[in-house]
Motif scaffolding. Structure first.
Motif, PDB file in Angstrom:
ATOM      1  N   SER A  79       1.095  -1.193   0.222  1.00 38.51           N
ATOM      2  CA  SER A  79      -0.049   0.241   0.119  1.00 38.51           C
ATOM      3  C   SER A  79       1.262   1.377  -0.110  1.00 38.51           C
ATOM      4  CB  SER A  79      -1.238   0.238   1.234  1.00 38.51           C
ATOM      5  OG  SER A  79      -1.571   1.692   1.624  1.00 38.51           O
ATOM      6  N   ALA A  80       0.864   2.283  -1.025  1.00 39.87           N
ATOM      7  CA  ALA A  80       1.476   3.332  -0.864  1.00 39.87           C
ATOM      8  C   ALA A  80       0.702   4.613  -0.384  1.00 39.87           C
ATOM      9  CB  ALA A  80       1.695   3.697  -2.175  1.00 39.87           C
ATOM     10  N   LYS A  81      -0.367   4.177   0.747  1.00 40.53           N
ATOM     11  CA  LYS A  81      -1.205   5.364   0.676  1.00 40.53           C
ATOM     12  C   LYS A  81      -0.981   6.243   1.795  1.00 40.53           C
ATOM     13  CE  LYS A  81      -5.826   6.370   3.325  1.00 40.53           C
ATOM     14  NZ  LYS A  81      -6.882   6.057   3.926  1.00 40.53           N
ATOM     15  N   GLU A  97       2.848  20.080  -6.417  1.00 41.89           N
ATOM     16  CA  GLU A  97       2.546  19.159  -6.796  1.00 41.89           C
ATOM     17  C   GLU A  97       3.370  17.965  -7.046  1.00 41.89           C
ATOM     18  OE1 GLU A  97      -1.875  17.608  -9.161  1.00 41.89           O
ATOM     19  OE2 GLU A  97      -1.449  19.433  -8.979  1.00 41.89           O
ATOM     20  N   GLY A  98       2.807  17.217  -7.046  1.00 44.47           N
ATOM     21  CA  GLY A  98       3.821  15.783  -7.315  1.00 44.47           C
ATOM     22  C   GLY A  98       3.420  14.947  -7.084  1.00 44.47           C
ATOM     23  N   ALA A  99       4.294  13.430  -7.518  1.00 44.54           N
ATOM     24  CA  ALA A  99       3.645  12.457  -6.915  1.00 44.54           C
ATOM     25  C   ALA A  99       4.501  11.350  -6.716  1.00 44.54           C
ATOM     26  CB  ALA A  99       2.752  12.070  -8.075  1.00 44.54           C
ATOM     27  N   TRP A 100       4.539  10.064  -5.859  1.00 42.28           N
ATOM     28  CA  TRP A 100       5.210   8.479  -6.695  1.00 42.28           C
ATOM     29  C   TRP A 100       5.230   7.695  -7.139  1.00 42.28           C
ATOM     30  CZ3 TRP A 100       9.988   9.460  -4.034  1.00 42.28           C
ATOM     31  CH2 TRP A 100      10.287  10.101  -2.855  1.00 42.28           C
ATOM     32  N   TYR A 101       6.305   7.267  -8.223  1.00 47.56           N
ATOM     33  CA  TYR A 101       5.937   6.285  -9.071  1.00 47.56           C
ATOM     34  C   TYR A 101       6.645   5.023  -8.676  1.00 47.56           C
ATOM     35  CZ  TYR A 101       4.927   4.008 -13.870  1.00 47.56           C
ATOM     36  OH  TYR A 101       4.540   2.955 -14.425  1.00 47.56           O
ATOM     37  N   PHE A 102       6.319   3.836  -8.404  1.00 45.86           N
ATOM     38  CA  PHE A 102       7.178   2.550  -7.922  1.00 45.86           C
ATOM     39  C   PHE A 102       7.809   2.016  -8.955  1.00 45.86           C
ATOM     40  CE2 PHE A 102       4.425   4.534  -4.823  1.00 45.86           C
ATOM     41  CZ  PHE A 102       5.340   4.546  -3.042  1.00 45.86           C
ATOM     42  N   SER A 139       2.251   3.166   8.071  1.00 46.48           N
ATOM     43  CA  SER A 139       2.200   1.278   7.200  1.00 46.48           C
ATOM     44  C   SER A 139       2.355   1.328   6.029  1.00 46.48           C
ATOM     45  CB  SER A 139       0.615   1.310   7.478  1.00 46.48           C
ATOM     46  OG  SER A 139       0.721  -0.387   7.124  1.00 46.48           O
ATOM     47  N   GLY A 140       2.912   0.139   5.453  1.00 45.62           N
ATOM     48  CA  GLY A 140       3.016   0.670   4.311  1.00 45.62           C
ATOM     49  C   GLY A 140       2.580  -0.803   3.445  1.00 45.62           C
ATOM     50  N   GLY A 141       1.205  -1.352   4.172  1.00 46.41           N
ATOM     51  CA  GLY A 141       0.422  -2.360   4.178  1.00 46.41           C
ATOM     52  C   GLY A 141       0.170  -3.368   4.942  1.00 46.41           C
ATOM     53  N   ALA A 142      -0.619  -4.380   4.977  1.00 49.30           N
ATOM     54  CA  ALA A 142      -0.880  -5.907   6.100  1.00 49.30           C
ATOM     55  C   ALA A 142       0.553  -5.608   6.584  1.00 49.30           C
ATOM     56  CB  ALA A 142      -1.858  -6.555   5.563  1.00 49.30           C
ATOM     57  N   GLN A 299       0.625   9.557 -12.105  1.00 52.35           N
ATOM     58  CA  GLN A 299      -0.031   9.153 -10.556  1.00 52.35           C
ATOM     59  C   GLN A 299      -0.973   7.917  -9.791  1.00 52.35           C
ATOM     60  OE1 GLN A 299      -2.310  13.171 -12.308  1.00 52.35           O
ATOM     61  NE2 GLN A 299      -2.372  14.165 -10.555  1.00 52.35           N
ATOM     62  N   ALA A 300      -0.952   6.970 -11.174  1.00 51.44           N
ATOM     63  CA  ALA A 300      -1.132   5.769 -10.154  1.00 51.44           C
ATOM     64  C   ALA A 300      -0.782   4.882  -8.990  1.00 51.44           C
ATOM     65  CB  ALA A 300      -2.318   5.218 -12.138  1.00 51.44           C
ATOM     66  N   GLY A 301       0.594   5.848  -9.830  1.00 51.32           N
ATOM     67  CA  GLY A 301       1.269   4.969  -8.575  1.00 51.32           C
ATOM     68  C   GLY A 301       2.674   3.836  -9.254  1.00 51.32           C
ATOM     69  N   GLY A 302       2.059   3.248 -10.394  1.00 50.74           N
ATOM     70  CA  GLY A 302       2.485   1.842 -10.573  1.00 50.74           C
ATOM     71  C   GLY A 302       3.106   0.774 -10.163  1.00 50.74           C
ATOM     72  N   ALA A 303       4.049   0.234  -9.291  1.00 46.63           N
ATOM     73  CA  ALA A 303       3.508  -1.384  -9.145  1.00 46.63           C
ATOM     74  C   ALA A 303       2.832  -1.356  -8.334  1.00 46.63           C
ATOM     75  CB  ALA A 303       5.676  -1.908  -9.146  1.00 46.63           C
ATOM     76  N   VAL A 304       2.970   0.355  -7.272  1.00 43.92           N
ATOM     77  CA  VAL A 304       1.982   0.093  -5.717  1.00 43.92           C
ATOM     78  C   VAL A 304       0.867   1.303  -5.850  1.00 43.92           C
ATOM     79  CG1 VAL A 304       2.123   0.509  -3.007  1.00 43.92           C
ATOM     80  CG2 VAL A 304       4.369  -0.578  -4.454  1.00 43.92           C
ATOM     81  N   PRO A 305      -0.247   0.699  -6.841  1.00 45.27           N
ATOM     82  CA  PRO A 305      -1.204   1.867  -6.772  1.00 45.27           C
ATOM     83  C   PRO A 305      -1.554   2.510  -5.359  1.00 45.27           C
ATOM     84  CG  PRO A 305      -1.906  -0.120  -7.636  1.00 45.27           C
ATOM     85  CD  PRO A 305      -0.176  -0.716  -6.479  1.00 45.27           C
ATOM     86  N   ALA A 306      -1.280   3.600  -5.818  1.00 40.66           N
ATOM     87  CA  ALA A 306      -1.989   4.591  -5.270  1.00 40.66           C
ATOM     88  C   ALA A 306      -3.376   3.975  -4.269  1.00 40.66           C
ATOM     89  CB  ALA A 306      -1.735   6.193  -5.651  1.00 40.66           C
ATOM     90  N   ASN A 307      -3.864   4.814  -2.948  1.00 38.95           N
ATOM     91  CA  ASN A 307      -4.740   4.403  -2.898  1.00 38.95           C
ATOM     92  C   ASN A 307      -5.494   4.988  -1.828  1.00 38.95           C
ATOM     93  OD1 ASN A 307      -3.801   3.150  -0.825  1.00 38.95           O
ATOM     94  ND2 ASN A 307      -3.652   1.131  -2.106  1.00 38.95           N
TER      95      ASN A 307
END
Length: 307
Positions: A79-81, A97-102, A139-142, A299-307
């Protein structure tokens, strides 16, 4: 001439500064007691396997306007949240305004994910860029939790922007909008074409050892632009073809004098856009191919989708 990448010895700085997560009262503005005298409650802190974050950029260093901020993560987050929410970036003190891409990474052992941060367009020139990455305890995910926070203060230099045209076989470079170079080039031949798209200067070496199919050379004035081995470099052995036809193994061949001039001028992070080379677009993962990804996709995040 294109050389296979054996390993990249990039410099690394894990910038200091960490801050604890801030607790707030449930159901009430920060700093106020809930109505009715109810006992305050705090959401339990995430727990699990620690995820460590490392940065490529160095505090106080200057980069070209195409340089993404690069972070390496010690676990494959799901999770990239929280990572996205923990990121604050300013340019000259104003929020940007920027964004991460994994994407998956093999640059550092034990760091399987790298994240690139960029705005929609190149950074402004001669600017102060500051990032606060307040991830510790998030958190980086569960089952995953970040064990550190980072800060970064870097600068951008002049807007050195290159354009290479495969039809005219010219490389034109501007600095802050003014032309400084117009060089003849030889690009990749049909069987080993040069990538199209926007590349970013990754490193420079006065002499680079290049090994490939049919060659083993010490190449002067080498400026790397892809992981897989594309460089802008001197090619005295190819002098008769420079500006006339493309005969290289994928690299951008210059005369020795022009290659030295560009080597001395270029800074890590300078973008170069290639058109009409006869090759495919540079893949995102093959270096800093970030600017070849449409902004909406980024902006969608690549390998770890933005959520």
């Amino acid at each position: 001439m294109a050389a296979l990448l054996v390993g990249l010895g990039f410099g690394l700085t894990a910038c200091g500064g960490s801050s604890a997560p801030k607790a707030s009262w449930s159901g009430a503005p920060s700093g106020q007691q809930p109505a009715g005298g109810a006992s305050p409650s705090v959401s339990p802190a995430p727990s699990g396997k620690p995820v460590h974050v490392r940065l490529y950029e160095k505090d106080g260093a200057t980069y070209g306007v195409g340089m993404p901020i690069i972070a390496y993560l010690s676990a494959s987050i799901t999770s990239a949240k929280d990572f996205d929410a923990a990121t604050q970036v300013t340019v000259n003190g104003a929020p940007v305004e920027g964004a991460w891409y994994f994407q998956k990474s093999t640059i550092y052992a034990g760091y399987p994910i790298e994240a690139h941060y960029r705005p929609a367009e190149f950074w402004p020139a001669h600017a102060e860029v500051a990032m606060n990455l307040d991830t510790k305890g998030k958190s980086g995910g569960a089952g995953l939790v970040y064990d550190n926070s980072l800060t970064l203060d870097m600068k951008t230099g002049a807007a050195n922007v290159g354009k290479v045209d495969g039809k005219t076989l010219r490389m034109v470079v501007t600095s802050d909008g003014k032309q400084v170079f117009d060089f003849p080039v030889s690009l990749g031949k049909a069987s080993t074409p040069t990538f199209n798209g926007t590349k970013v200067v990754m490193e420079k070496k006065a002499v680079e050892h290049m090994v490939g199919d049919g060659y083993d050379e010490q190449v002067p004035w080498s400026v790397r632009v892809t992981n897989s081995g594309e460089y802008v470099h001197s090619a005295s052995w190819n002098g008769g073809n420079i500006g006339q036809r493309s005969t290289s193994h994928g690299c951008t061949n210059l005369t020795e004098a022009n290659a030295k001039a560009y080597f001395n001028f270029a800074q890590v992070g300078d973008p170069i856009t290639y058109t009409d080379t006869g090759g495919p677009t540079m893949p995102t993962w093959d270096g800093y191919g970030d600017w070849n990804v449409p902004w909406n996709t980024w902006q969608a995040g690549g390998a770890v989708p933005a959520n």
